[in-house]
Design an enzyme around this catalytic site. Structure first.
Site, PDB file in Angstrom:
ATOM      1  N   GLN A  58      55.917 -79.241 -53.055  1.00 58.37           N
ATOM      2  CA  GLN A  58      55.931 -77.807 -52.813  1.00 58.37           C
ATOM      3  C   GLN A  58      57.123 -77.553 -51.902  1.00 58.37           C
ATOM      4  O   GLN A  58      57.024 -77.692 -50.683  1.00 58.37           O
ATOM      5  CB  GLN A  58      54.594 -77.372 -52.187  1.00 58.37           C
ATOM      6  CG  GLN A  58      53.375 -77.776 -53.034  1.00 58.37           C
ATOM      7  CD  GLN A  58      53.248 -76.985 -54.332  1.00 58.37           C
ATOM      8  OE1 GLN A  58      53.294 -75.748 -54.326  1.00 58.37           O
ATOM      9  NE2 GLN A  58      53.088 -77.679 -55.459  1.00 58.37           N
TER      10      GLN A  58
ATOM     11  N   ALA B 132      47.388 -68.415 -52.214  1.00 58.98           N
ATOM     12  CA  ALA B 132      47.935 -69.618 -52.852  1.00 58.98           C
ATOM     13  C   ALA B 132      49.449 -69.532 -53.007  1.00 58.98           C
ATOM     14  O   ALA B 132      50.071 -68.512 -52.710  1.00 58.98           O
ATOM     15  CB  ALA B 132      47.268 -69.817 -54.206  1.00 58.98           C
ATOM     16  N   HIS B 133      50.033 -70.610 -53.521  1.00 52.42           N
ATOM     17  CA  HIS B 133      51.491 -70.690 -53.665  1.00 52.42           C
ATOM     18  C   HIS B 133      52.033 -69.619 -54.605  1.00 52.42           C
ATOM     19  O   HIS B 133      51.439 -69.320 -55.626  1.00 52.42           O
ATOM     20  CB  HIS B 133      51.961 -72.073 -54.119  1.00 52.42           C
ATOM     21  CG  HIS B 133      51.211 -72.700 -55.239  1.00 52.42           C
ATOM     22  ND1 HIS B 133      51.486 -73.973 -55.665  1.00 52.42           N
ATOM     23  CD2 HIS B 133      50.203 -72.259 -56.017  1.00 52.42           C
ATOM     24  CE1 HIS B 133      50.681 -74.274 -56.651  1.00 52.42           C
ATOM     25  NE2 HIS B 133      49.893 -73.269 -56.894  1.00 52.42           N
ATOM     26  N   ASN B 134      53.170 -69.087 -54.226  1.00 54.80           N
ATOM     27  CA  ASN B 134      53.918 -68.114 -55.028  1.00 54.80           C
ATOM     28  C   ASN B 134      53.214 -66.775 -55.205  1.00 54.80           C
ATOM     29  O   ASN B 134      53.638 -65.944 -56.004  1.00 54.80           O
ATOM     30  CB  ASN B 134      54.255 -68.699 -56.414  1.00 54.80           C
ATOM     31  CG  ASN B 134      55.227 -69.860 -56.307  1.00 54.80           C
ATOM     32  OD1 ASN B 134      54.818 -70.992 -56.067  1.00 54.80           O
ATOM     33  ND2 ASN B 134      56.516 -69.585 -56.440  1.00 54.80           N
TER      34      ASN B 134
END
Lengths: 349, 349, 349
Positions: free
Chosen positions: C200, C241-243
């Site tokens: 990540q 969460a991511h993005n």
């Protein structure tokens, strides 16, 4: 300190094949609509294929069949491989410089004199390490990490800032515990109307290659062990109660909760916000959909869900009013069926 | 440093009676299928009675009627008591050695000169204690604990690593705050379309004998107090909003959330992942089942739920599609009823 | 160090009008049923109007029309304003003394020599600041805060105890991160059956005027950025969460979770415990009710929900049994409709 590789090197690394110029040099992985020269992108979703014509990347990772060598209209280079997503992950690993650590014990860490810190471990300032605890080779403990007494942390693990591992717990090798994870907090156990506290004298065992997300909590067993099996991946803000066993390679998404003594098999998947009651078994390979409640044991391989999908609020209000009347509705239908049957019978006479 | 007691001692301690040899020496509590010599086990679930014949424990805690003194086929010793689970908890407490603390203030702690630390308190390294704060006798503050200004922590409490208690909050005696608990964070309050922050100038009061699980958050009141009543037990990752009042001896399981200004009575039980809206009352002794949503006040003693149980996914998908059409289904049934009634009336003519 | 203002001063401050004596001196804001002399209260809920006759406050903030100057029966002073709740917030801000900080870097903080700390910043003991990181003017980092390498924290922000901001992330001006917040933990990403970790390597950007609640987690992007837009307010124990991209001025209540790559527009509201799947869009101004699940994109301005309300448990059990049989019930009704139609047709012949 970017790392650069030729496209051929990358193809070799992931066991893929170059379509185009294997000598182009790649130093970065980027999304297909953002990649530029020197960068490699990937195509895992056919919907993104439309970005190919405008793509400025030096190469794109694709599955077999997406491009043909004879297709002269596309001037990009490709890395063709059976699983582009896995290749993407491996190439991103290869091109991401490994973080550099001091491999030293900070003078501002508090390490009990009976603790044993293996060679190559990095102990940041403000880390606390209790008595008779062992920290494995090349393991990294970030600032604010607390490790109690009699703990074992294996080699090459990374404990991010403010992780807590309480007395007696065991953490394996290559484990990643993200910031704020708590391992070995007391299980939630009281007896009788006076709520006599049941001492939680068991431990938590986190096996090798486990990754646990930020602020997730794993309670110690009342007696015995709470176990996170080898290779399991746990997301952020998950609750794992005392004496739970998570099987190898299982995946638990964010904010799921698993109540006491429940056992998950291998390769189980719990989606986000799932709740699982205590004292049940979830079989190998079972998958539970988002926000579902699991109230009884689940056979291996099952795909279950009970989550609902948001509907327009004013319509949903009506549903909410009618839902508790479902038994009444069934009775009404049963009664209609009987009346109709009676009429048909009567009509035949 | 294991602690050993005779079975007779243990029976006296819990007000039970020995069936068999009271002189056997016990040093450990174990599960019935794992116990060996020198260990005592317990039988609280009749399903486990089948383990008795093979049980190798030196004694088993049982309820009256489970074994009779005349039953010569069983050679085990028993501790008979009205509530075996409570006896189990008390014996486990008795046999678990109390943790030993330094009862000293670490030189590596940061204690404001105006703070008052009572005798016998243990202040680990990396603890921060603000101005005019008072820490009670024999209380333990683990590494990474932050205590703001003007805080009071009562006697014999334990604050595990990285607990945060912000300015002005009050924590009682014999309170246990598990790792990562946050007491006194700002409530979530904004006014108007511009989201003007409403200062949260109230406090949190955690009364005596409360236990709060890892990474749980308790917001300070806007004005006044957020209160966790005496003897309440709160599990991990629970959210308690500003101005909430939790009544005495209430129990809140993991990942439940209680919105602002809601009041729980005494002995209320919220199961895991329950959500409670703001500004309502939950009456004494009420119980709310797992994952339920509570949208309006609940009378005392009520047993409510709205959680769903996971079903095979392909079947559940059909349910999800039909659910919003429930009002239409009711109309259809009502219409059928009317038509049928008309036909019956017509038929009678 | 209480701050005192005349009622006229307060009216000027919020653009309101005094009804009564503008010279009374106010030093505190209190609830209407608890306020005394020298205190100002507020009336935002008509239900509380009944407290007015007994109210001992020196003044009450009200909306236009609540009192008339000619009403001689009420002897209180009033501050009349279009939005009493906003006025309450602004007056509470005005009367709450700003906390005083040392504006110094503690010798017990660990600050990398390449980090740049602007003037007026307060760095408490036990803070860790990594290489090449920049901390803005007047910003406050409480004890136990961890800031990684290459991080930027803007001016006038407050990071409460034990907040973690990992490498490369950017936090704006006037941002408040409550205790235990984690910014920039790894997103939850694995590829293939072997669960190859996807590095990540993206970051998190927290824009100006954002406030994030205690123990909330915000994962860094796989590639690119996870973004919390300007003025967004996030409650406790939320998972981002991511993005994910949260639009400006959106509000996310406690324990909600947003899965990877989902985008929230501006002024979106998610109530408590909402779950949103990955890769969807929620349009500007949409509102999602408590505990709802959002499985597909939501148009701007929509008001959706799928939360259920707890019902008596024994009744709910029947509903839970019948719910999976909803398709069968529909078939039964359809069949009845057909039979009835046939009978009616037959009767007409």
């Amino acid at each position: 300190m970017a790392i650069s590789k030729t496209l051929s090197d990358l193809a070799n690394h992931v066991g893929g094949k170059v379509i185009g110029d294997g000598s182009v040099v790649i130093h970065k992985v980027s999304a297909i609509d953002q990649a530029g020269p020197g960068e490699i992108s990937f195509l895992t979703n056919p919907r993104y294929q439309r970005f190919l014509p405008q793509c400025r990347a030096s190469a794109v990772i694709v599955a077999p069949g997406v491009v043909s060598q004879s297709d002269s209209s596309i001037t990009l280079n490709f890395l063709e491989t059976v699983d582009p997503y896995v290749a993407f992950a491996k190439i991103l690993q290869l091109l991401s410089p490994a973080p550099q650590y001091s491999r030293a014990i900070s003078a501002a860490a508090h390490v009990d004199s009976s603790a044993v810190i293996a060679k190559g471990a990095t102990i940041f300032p403000n880390v606390f390490i209790g008595a008779r605890t062992r920290i494995g080779r090349d393991t990294v403990l970030f600032p604010g990490v607390f490790i109690g007494d009699n703990v074992e942390i294996g080699a090459a693990s990374v404990l991010h800032p403010n992780v807590v591992v309480r007395d007696g717990c065991r953490v394996g090798e290559r484990v990643i515990l993200h910031a704020g994870v708590v391992i070995g907090s007391d299980g939630f156990g009281y007896a009788g109307a006076d709520r006599v506290k049941i001492p939680q004298v068991g431990i938590v065992v986190v096996e090798d290659d486990v990754e646990i997300g930020a602020n997730t909590t794993v309670d110690r067993a009342t007696l015995g062990q709470t176990v996170i099996g080898r290779g399991a991946k746990i997301d952020n803000l998950v609750q794992i109660a005392h004496n739970v066993v998570i099987g190898e390679h299982s995946v638990v998404a964010a904010q799921a909760g698993i109540a006491g003594s429940t056992r998950l098999g291998k390769n189980v998947t719990l989606a986000g916000q799932v709740g699982v009651v205590n004292h049940i078994q979830i079989g190998d390979g079972a998958t539970i959909g988002p926000q579902s409640g699991v109230g009884q044991s689940v056979p291996a391989g099952a795909l279950l869900s009970s989550g609902l999908t948001a509907a327009p609020h004013h319509e949903w209000l009506k549903v909410m009013v009618l839902l508790p009347q479902l038994p009444k509705l069934w009775s009404a239908v049963r009664s209609l069926e009987k009346q109709l049957a009676r009429m048909i019978t009567a009509g035949k006479k």
